[in-house]
Design a protein around this motif. Structure first.
Motif, mmCIF file in Angstrom:
data_model
loop_
_atom_site.group_PDB
_atom_site.id
_atom_site.type_symbol
_atom_site.label_atom_id
_atom_site.label_comp_id
_atom_site.label_asym_id
_atom_site.label_seq_id
_atom_site.Cartn_x
_atom_site.Cartn_y
_atom_site.Cartn_z
ATOM 1 N N PRO A 13 0.823 -1.222 0.000
ATOM 2 C CA PRO A 13 0.000 0.000 0.000
ATOM 3 C C PRO A 13 0.853 1.268 0.000
ATOM 4 O O PRO A 13 1.731 1.434 0.840
ATOM 5 C CB PRO A 13 -0.818 -0.132 1.291
ATOM 6 C CG PRO A 13 -0.917 -1.615 1.505
ATOM 7 C CD PRO A 13 0.422 -2.159 1.045
ATOM 8 N N GLY A 14 0.622 2.096 -1.008
ATOM 9 C CA GLY A 14 1.328 3.370 -1.126
ATOM 10 C C GLY A 14 2.680 3.311 -1.817
ATOM 11 O O GLY A 14 3.296 4.344 -2.039
ATOM 12 N N ALA A 15 3.155 2.106 -2.139
ATOM 13 C CA ALA A 15 4.469 1.969 -2.795
ATOM 14 C C ALA A 15 4.310 1.165 -4.083
ATOM 15 O O ALA A 15 3.668 0.117 -4.098
ATOM 16 C CB ALA A 15 5.465 1.287 -1.870
ATOM 17 N N TRP A 16 4.905 1.677 -5.138
ATOM 18 C CA TRP A 16 4.723 1.112 -6.473
ATOM 19 C C TRP A 16 6.046 0.936 -7.182
ATOM 20 O O TRP A 16 6.987 1.692 -6.949
ATOM 21 C CB TRP A 16 3.829 2.049 -7.285
ATOM 22 C CG TRP A 16 2.494 2.234 -6.663
ATOM 23 C CD1 TRP A 16 2.179 3.033 -5.586
ATOM 24 C CD2 TRP A 16 1.284 1.607 -7.042
ATOM 25 N NE1 TRP A 16 0.846 2.927 -5.294
ATOM 26 C CE2 TRP A 16 0.269 2.062 -6.182
ATOM 27 C CE3 TRP A 16 0.952 0.701 -8.051
ATOM 28 C CZ2 TRP A 16 -1.040 1.650 -6.285
ATOM 29 C CZ3 TRP A 16 -0.363 0.292 -8.171
ATOM 30 C CH2 TRP A 16 -1.340 0.753 -7.283
ATOM 31 N N ARG A 17 6.092 -0.046 -8.060
ATOM 32 C CA ARG A 17 7.253 -0.251 -8.932
ATOM 33 C C ARG A 17 6.823 0.143 -10.332
ATOM 34 O O ARG A 17 5.806 -0.330 -10.839
ATOM 35 C CB ARG A 17 7.688 -1.713 -8.903
ATOM 36 C CG ARG A 17 8.863 -2.013 -9.826
ATOM 37 C CD ARG A 17 9.241 -3.490 -9.716
ATOM 38 N NE ARG A 17 10.258 -3.864 -10.668
ATOM 39 C CZ ARG A 17 11.554 -3.779 -10.461
ATOM 40 N NH1 ARG A 17 12.006 -3.323 -9.313
ATOM 41 N NH2 ARG A 17 12.417 -4.148 -11.395
ATOM 42 N N ILE A 18 7.614 1.012 -10.937
ATOM 43 C CA ILE A 18 7.347 1.434 -12.308
ATOM 44 C C ILE A 18 8.536 0.981 -13.146
ATOM 45 O O ILE A 18 9.688 1.321 -12.853
ATOM 46 C CB ILE A 18 7.149 2.967 -12.418
ATOM 47 C CG1 ILE A 18 5.880 3.409 -11.683
ATOM 48 C CG2 ILE A 18 7.013 3.385 -13.872
ATOM 49 C CD1 ILE A 18 6.053 3.666 -10.260
ATOM 50 N N GLU A 19 8.242 0.201 -14.167
ATOM 51 C CA GLU A 19 9.272 -0.261 -15.080
ATOM 52 C C GLU A 19 9.087 0.453 -16.410
ATOM 53 O O GLU A 19 7.963 0.558 -16.911
ATOM 54 C CB GLU A 19 9.178 -1.775 -15.277
ATOM 55 C CG GLU A 19 9.456 -2.539 -13.999
ATOM 56 C CD GLU A 19 9.290 -4.032 -14.155
ATOM 57 O OE1 GLU A 19 9.098 -4.515 -15.290
ATOM 58 O OE2 GLU A 19 9.353 -4.715 -13.120
ATOM 59 N N VAL A 20 10.176 0.957 -16.932
ATOM 60 C CA VAL A 20 10.148 1.651 -18.214
ATOM 61 C C VAL A 20 10.968 0.825 -19.197
ATOM 62 O O VAL A 20 12.185 0.664 -19.026
ATOM 63 C CB VAL A 20 10.705 3.085 -18.098
ATOM 64 C CG1 VAL A 20 10.634 3.787 -19.444
ATOM 65 C CG2 VAL A 20 9.955 3.877 -17.036
#
Length: 93
Positions: A13-20
């Motif tokens: 909750p509240g933390a995300w992984r963004i892959e580009v």
């Protein structure tokens, strides 16, 4: 050059992984606070959508390799003062 692909997944909750996915792939851990979303009037929009659009905003201004590896989403506004106004306009159109 093609447009990078952005993948957003929740870590906790509240933390995300963004892959580009770009010429040089990168991964970023970004936190997003519900209070910040509410303040901008974006509380009804899924955080993953806000993060994806925020990364599109960033990628229009800098390469993915220049984006910090870990940060709180509102920090973008310190580097790009138009961020909050722009993200609200994009998500509310």
């Amino acid at each position: 050059m093609s447009v990078p692909t952005i993948t957003v997944s929740e870590l906790r909750p509240g933390a995300w992984r963004i892959e580009v996915a770009a010429r040089t792939p990168t991964a970023h851990e970004v936190s997003i606070d519900d209070a910040w979303l509410q303040r901008l009037g974006l509380g009804d929009i899924p955080p993953a959508r806000v993060l994806e659009e925020s990364f599109r905003f960033l990628l229009e201004r800098e390469p993915n390799t220049s984006i910090l590896g870990s940060f709180e989403l509102p920090l973008i506004g310190r580097y790009f003062p138009e961020f909050e106004r722009t993200i609200v306009a994009r998500l509310r159109k």
